[in-house]
Scaffold this motif. Structure first.
Motif, PDB file in Angstrom:
ATOM      1  N   THR A  80       3.650  -1.183 -20.733  1.00  3.97           N
ATOM      2  CA  THR A  80       3.454  -0.583 -19.175  1.00  3.97           C
ATOM      3  C   THR A  80       2.460  -1.429 -18.655  1.00  3.97           C
ATOM      4  N   PHE A  81       2.386  -1.095 -17.361  1.00  7.78           N
ATOM      5  CA  PHE A  81       1.325  -1.570 -16.514  1.00  7.78           C
ATOM      6  C   PHE A  81       0.073  -1.527 -16.902  1.00  7.78           C
ATOM      7  N   ALA A  82      -0.385  -0.541 -17.621  1.00  7.96           N
ATOM      8  CA  ALA A  82      -1.652  -0.299 -18.072  1.00  7.96           C
ATOM      9  C   ALA A  82      -1.884  -1.048 -19.184  1.00  7.96           C
ATOM     10  N   PRO A 111       6.624  -2.050 -15.703  1.00  3.37           N
ATOM     11  CA  PRO A 111       6.960  -3.071 -14.786  1.00  3.37           C
ATOM     12  C   PRO A 111       8.613  -3.270 -14.886  1.00  3.37           C
ATOM     13  N   THR A 112       9.109  -3.732 -13.555  1.00  3.07           N
ATOM     14  CA  THR A 112      10.786  -4.157 -13.661  1.00  3.07           C
ATOM     15  C   THR A 112      10.745  -5.510 -14.357  1.00  3.07           C
ATOM     16  N   PRO A 113      11.766  -5.826 -14.724  1.00  2.00           N
ATOM     17  CA  PRO A 113      12.091  -6.973 -15.548  1.00  2.00           C
ATOM     18  C   PRO A 113      11.456  -8.256 -14.650  1.00  2.00           C
ATOM     19  N   ILE A 114      11.360  -8.360 -13.535  1.00  2.00           N
ATOM     20  CA  ILE A 114      11.104  -9.465 -12.745  1.00  2.00           C
ATOM     21  C   ILE A 114       9.415  -9.378 -12.904  1.00  2.00           C
ATOM     22  N   GLN A 115       8.972  -8.179 -12.910  1.00  2.00           N
ATOM     23  CA  GLN A 115       7.551  -8.045 -12.880  1.00  2.00           C
ATOM     24  C   GLN A 115       6.906  -8.460 -14.444  1.00  2.00           C
ATOM     25  N   ALA A 116       7.647  -7.842 -15.383  1.00  2.00           N
ATOM     26  CA  ALA A 116       7.516  -8.184 -16.683  1.00  2.00           C
ATOM     27  C   ALA A 116       7.277  -9.519 -16.979  1.00  2.00           C
ATOM     28  N   THR A 170      15.683  -8.749  -3.519  1.00  2.00           N
ATOM     29  CA  THR A 170      15.176  -7.364  -3.011  1.00  2.00           C
ATOM     30  C   THR A 170      15.809  -6.445  -3.767  1.00  2.00           C
ATOM     31  N   GLY A 171      14.884  -5.323  -3.919  1.00  2.00           N
ATOM     32  CA  GLY A 171      15.328  -4.349  -4.793  1.00  2.00           C
ATOM     33  C   GLY A 171      15.074  -4.441  -6.384  1.00  2.00           C
ATOM     34  N   THR A 172      14.568  -5.534  -6.825  1.00  2.00           N
ATOM     35  CA  THR A 172      14.221  -5.847  -8.167  1.00  2.00           C
ATOM     36  C   THR A 172      12.736  -5.629  -8.492  1.00  2.00           C
ATOM     37  N   ILE A 183      15.859  -4.751   4.275  1.00  2.00           N
ATOM     38  CA  ILE A 183      15.590  -3.358   4.369  1.00  2.00           C
ATOM     39  C   ILE A 183      15.014  -2.870   3.060  1.00  2.00           C
ATOM     40  N   ASP A 184      13.724  -2.172   3.056  1.00  2.00           N
ATOM     41  CA  ASP A 184      13.558  -1.677   1.742  1.00  2.00           C
ATOM     42  C   ASP A 184      13.039  -0.297   1.926  1.00  2.00           C
ATOM     43  N   ILE A 185      14.011   0.564   1.819  1.00  2.00           N
ATOM     44  CA  ILE A 185      13.535   2.114   1.874  1.00  2.00           C
ATOM     45  C   ILE A 185      14.011   2.724   0.821  1.00  2.00           C
ATOM     46  N   ASP A 186      13.160   3.432  -0.260  1.00  2.00           N
ATOM     47  CA  ASP A 186      13.585   4.118  -1.222  1.00  2.00           C
ATOM     48  C   ASP A 186      14.363   5.194  -0.996  1.00  2.00           C
ATOM     49  N   GLY A 187      15.011   5.576  -1.813  1.00  2.00           N
ATOM     50  CA  GLY A 187      15.788   7.040  -1.523  1.00  2.00           C
ATOM     51  C   GLY A 187      16.922   7.174  -0.738  1.00  2.00           C
TER      52      GLY A 187
HETATM   53  P1  AMP Z   1      11.391  -5.038  -3.800  1.00  2.00           P
HETATM   54  O1  AMP Z   1      12.403  -5.835  -4.768  1.00  2.00           O
HETATM   55  O2  AMP Z   1      10.069  -5.826  -3.876  1.00  2.00           O
HETATM   56  O3  AMP Z   1      11.757  -5.063  -2.582  1.00  2.00           O
HETATM   57  O4  AMP Z   1      11.076  -3.625  -4.602  1.00  2.00           O
HETATM   58  C1  AMP Z   1      12.098  -2.622  -4.546  1.00  2.00           C
HETATM   59  C2  AMP Z   1      11.419  -1.218  -4.349  1.00  2.00           C
HETATM   60  O5  AMP Z   1      11.048  -0.996  -5.800  1.00  2.00           O
HETATM   61  C3  AMP Z   1      10.196  -1.033  -3.750  1.00  2.00           C
HETATM   62  O6  AMP Z   1      10.619   0.200  -2.812  1.00  2.00           O
HETATM   63  C4  AMP Z   1       8.947  -0.700  -4.874  1.00  2.00           C
HETATM   64  O7  AMP Z   1       8.342   0.231  -4.013  1.00  2.00           O
HETATM   65  C5  AMP Z   1       9.762  -0.265  -5.956  1.00  2.00           C
HETATM   66  N1  AMP Z   1       9.119  -0.575  -7.048  1.00  2.00           N
HETATM   67  C6  AMP Z   1       8.729  -2.027  -7.141  1.00  2.00           C
HETATM   68  N2  AMP Z   1       8.204  -1.942  -8.548  1.00  2.00           N
HETATM   69  C7  AMP Z   1       8.321  -0.805  -9.124  1.00  2.00           C
HETATM   70  C8  AMP Z   1       8.073  -0.330 -10.442  1.00  2.00           C
HETATM   71  N3  AMP Z   1       7.316  -0.886 -11.513  1.00  2.00           N
HETATM   72  N4  AMP Z   1       8.404   1.104 -10.799  1.00  2.00           N
HETATM   73  C9  AMP Z   1       8.703   1.738  -9.600  1.00  2.00           C
HETATM   74  N5  AMP Z   1       9.137   1.376  -8.708  1.00  2.00           N
HETATM   75  C10 AMP Z   1       9.014   0.078  -8.083  1.00  2.00           C
END
Ligand code: AMP
Length: 447
Positions: free
Chosen positions: A3-5, A25-30, A48-50, A309-313
């Motif tokens: 987890t992030f923690a 964290p998403t896979p790229i973040q991890a 984008t989106g990852t 464009i990065d808009i959730d939902g």
């Molecule tokens: P990005 O690929 O940076 O454009 O991020 C895509 C979307 O994922 C953005 O709307 C972020 O707010 C969201 N996001 C990024 N990391 C996480 C995460 N670990 N958990 C949930 N949402 C995330």
């Protein structure tokens, strides 16, 4: 999965992540965050989106938060380069979100607007500079930006940057980067010219690859309606008024088509706005903000305008026209299903677009299912090109229709003014040579 923690990020960042409700964290973040925290260069293959923005923003903020350096006028410590102003703004917003409990300042510089307020912000001092290449170089040449204090350099969406003709600008910027720095390099694809550029920039990087083309595609439910041009508008209205549609992006191939469609939707009581390269920066931002805050439910977009464009939902992506480039389909549908959410991508396919559909299915390696209750389409006409025809011929099969070339409806919207050809500078097999040159210029000027 960690987890992030469990990742060693400073407390103000942990708090911001809790505020954002990010747990895992998403896979790229991890993979990227620990490597970047340890000071390594990173070569990330991700769209984008990852979650790639946080993947580079968190370690950068961690580093600056620990050092707590004063911000120096006109001398950023971190430079993030992005191909478009929309993306630059989104990256800036992400730094603001993740860094909200830290005394770290960021400034954004991009073209298409007056430089005055950007110059003023730079002179007040900023730790992080988020920039598009053209305006950055402009301001560097005017002496408003010096890179000798740079600690971290991020190149985001490198492939798109080269597509847009920014390589000469990039080379000039790279020459001015200090030797001793950390570099984080992201690209959705890794063609040879990108690998070469990454080798020039990176030292012994950690390679992170999280975007096999299919990941986003697999997560997003896809459907196709076989419908001719004259039936598309009514079908669109029917779909958009369904209760499951909360936020939708509708893709049109042309700017004119996007405008017309948005107007027709408004007239029928659907809150819609168009976003494309002919709109001013202010108008684009206003439309995006209205969409983000749900004052507008439907965004009608062209491919270039929708990049980044990065808009959730976003619950639905609707391809009113199929893209000529099959890769654009993957980019388009990736606007829904962000960061693990589910999404529905609906495509309208006229009989004259059948070969485009085949090309897309070939690229994504799957057949797009018919929308529920839809009959199988009538057989493909003899005039349609097969999916494995040469790329130029296939992608432009529709442009080749002559009045006698087949039963598909003739398109009357100005083909020469497609969004892609007007703004992104990507060489495409088009009829007009002159247009190609204009594209190249405007692509650079738009930075
Ligand atoms: P990005 O690929 O940076 O454009 O991020 C895509 C979307 O994922 C953005 O709307 C972020 O707010 C969201 N996001 C990024 N990391 C996480 C995460 N670990 N958990 C949930 N949402 C995330």
């Amino acid at each position: 999965m960690k987890t992030f923690a469990e990742i060693d990020l400073i407390a103000p960042l942990q708090r911001a992540l809790v505020d954002e409700k990010y747990e895992i964290p998403t896979p790229i973040q991890a993979q990227t965050v620990p490597a970047a925290l340890s000071g390594r260069d990173v070569l990330g293959c991700a769209q984008t989106g990852t979650g790639k923005t946080a993947a580079f923003a968190l370690p950068i903020l961690d580093r600056l938060g620990k050092q707590n350096p004063p911000s120096k006028p006109n001398c950023p410590q971190v430079l993030v380069l992005a191909p478009t102003r929309e993306l630059a703004i989104q990256i800036g917003d992400s730094f603001a979100t993740y860094g909200k409990h830290l005394p770290i300042r960021h400034v954004m510089v991009y073209g298409g607007v007056s430089q005055t307020s950007q110059v003023r912000a730079l002179s007040r001092g900023a730790h992080i500079l988020v920039a598009t290449p053209g305006r950055l170089l402009d301001l560097m040449n005017q002496g408003y930006i010096h890179l000798h204090h740079l600690q971290v350099f991020v190149l985001d969406e490198a492939d798109r940057m080269l597509d847009m003709g920014f390589l000469p600008d990039l080379k000039k910027i790279i020459k001015q980067l200090p030797e001793n720095r950390q570099s984080l390099f992201f690209s959705a694809t890794m063609p040879p010219n990108i690998i070469e550029l990454s080798q020039r920039l990176l030292t012994n990087p950690t390679s992170v690859n999280v975007t096999p083309k299919s990941t986003s595609v697999e997560r997003i439910e896809q459907q196709v309606y076989h419908v001719e041009r004259d039936g598309k508008r009514d079908l669109l209205k029917t779909i958009l008024t369904r209760p499951d549609v909360d936020r939708a992006i509708v893709f049109s191939r042309t700017k004119r088509g996007a405008n017309m469609l948005a107007q027709k939707l408004l007239l029928s009581g659907i809150k819609a706005a168009a976003i494309h390269g002919n709109k001013s920066q202010g108008a684009r931002q206003r439309a995006l903000e209205a969409f983000r805050t749900k004052q507008v439910e439907v965004l009608v977009a062209t491919d270039v305008a929708a990049r980044g464009i990065d808009i959730d939902g976003v619950t639905h992506v609707i391809n009113y026209d199929l893209p000529a480039e099959p890769e654009s389909y993957v980019h388009r549908i990736g606007r829904t299903g962000r960061a693990g959410a589910a999404g529905l991508a609906i495509s309208f396919c006229g009989s004259d677009e059948r070969s485009d559909l085949h090309a897309i299915e070939k690229l994504i390696g799957q057949k797009i299912p018919l929308a529920p209750g839809q009959p199988a389409p009538p057989p493909v006409s003899a005039q349609s090109k097969p999916a494995d025809a040469p790329r130029g011929a296939r992608g432009n099969s529709r442009h080749r229709h002559t009045p006698n070339s087949g039963p598909g409806p003739q398109r009357t919207t100005g083909r020469g003014s497609t969004e892609a050809s007007a703004t992104d500078g990507k060489p495409k097999p088009r009829r007009r040579r002159k247009g190609t040159q204009r594209r190249q210029q405007s692509g650079q000027a738009s930075s």
